[in-house]
Design a protein around this motif. Sequence first.
Motif, short mmCIF file in Angstrom:
data_model
loop_
_atom_site.label_atom_id
_atom_site.label_comp_id
_atom_site.label_asym_id
_atom_site.label_seq_id
_atom_site.Cartn_x
_atom_site.Cartn_y
_atom_site.Cartn_z
N UNK A 61 22.31 39.62 39.94
CA UNK A 61 23.17 39.86 41.08
C UNK A 61 23.81 38.52 41.44
N UNK A 62 25.14 38.49 41.51
CA UNK A 62 25.86 37.24 41.79
C UNK A 62 26.96 37.52 42.79
N UNK A 63 27.19 36.58 43.70
CA UNK A 63 28.22 36.71 44.73
C UNK A 63 29.39 35.80 44.43
N UNK A 65 32.92 35.23 46.81
CA UNK A 65 33.76 35.69 47.91
C UNK A 65 33.20 36.98 48.49
N UNK A 66 34.02 38.04 48.51
CA UNK A 66 33.59 39.34 49.02
C UNK A 66 33.12 40.26 47.90
N UNK A 67 32.96 39.71 46.71
CA UNK A 67 32.56 40.49 45.55
C UNK A 67 31.10 40.24 45.20
N UNK A 68 30.47 41.29 44.68
CA UNK A 68 29.12 41.18 44.14
C UNK A 68 29.18 41.68 42.71
N UNK A 69 28.64 40.89 41.81
CA UNK A 69 28.55 41.27 40.40
C UNK A 69 27.11 41.69 40.15
N UNK A 147 22.64 40.32 49.45
CA UNK A 147 23.92 39.67 49.14
C UNK A 147 24.98 40.08 50.15
N UNK A 148 25.03 41.35 50.48
CA UNK A 148 26.01 41.84 51.47
C UNK A 148 25.80 41.14 52.81
#
Length: 174
Positions: A61-63, A65-69, A147-148
């Motif tokens: 799980x990687x952040x 900006x406003x994205x999470x991968x 993350x969120x």
Amino acid sequence: MGKIGRNEQCPCGSGKKFKHCCLLKEQAGIKPTTPEAQLKVSLMSEIDAIQKAAAEKKQKVKELGVFIFLSTAAGDAWLLEITESDAVQLARAGEPLDIPIDENPETIEVNWSHTYDLGNREFELTAYSDKSKTVMENYPVKEVSASIKRILKRFSSELLSKVHVDSETQDATA
């Protein structure tokens, strides 16, 4: 960022070979100048990295900006956006999928295919195409939720409200 071959397509999305595009800029010490260009390069390199993690069946799980991968031990990879809970699949069973991203000088547009919900400690996807719902087993719900929360603390609500550009508004101003 992983090593890119000189004759491979440039990760910036220009359509040129790397040696005729960003390699020259990289060798000259020039970085993308606009925030959009920087995000595009970062977004594409993170997509590449998460697809590789999915191919290796690594949960990650990687952040950004406003994205999470997100990648899973089953080899799935997703790009998640937190302001409207949009999602698009980047890999399935370890195989990379086409990247549905379109860029112009002012925006980076992602063709989102799903929305996601983390209620009841489950990762539930709803397809935009037919509104079908799927609960994804063994997805790292706790890590994505954390993350969120971190992203929401990092950015003001005013800034988060500007993430999405209404395409009708954009067309009217063009």
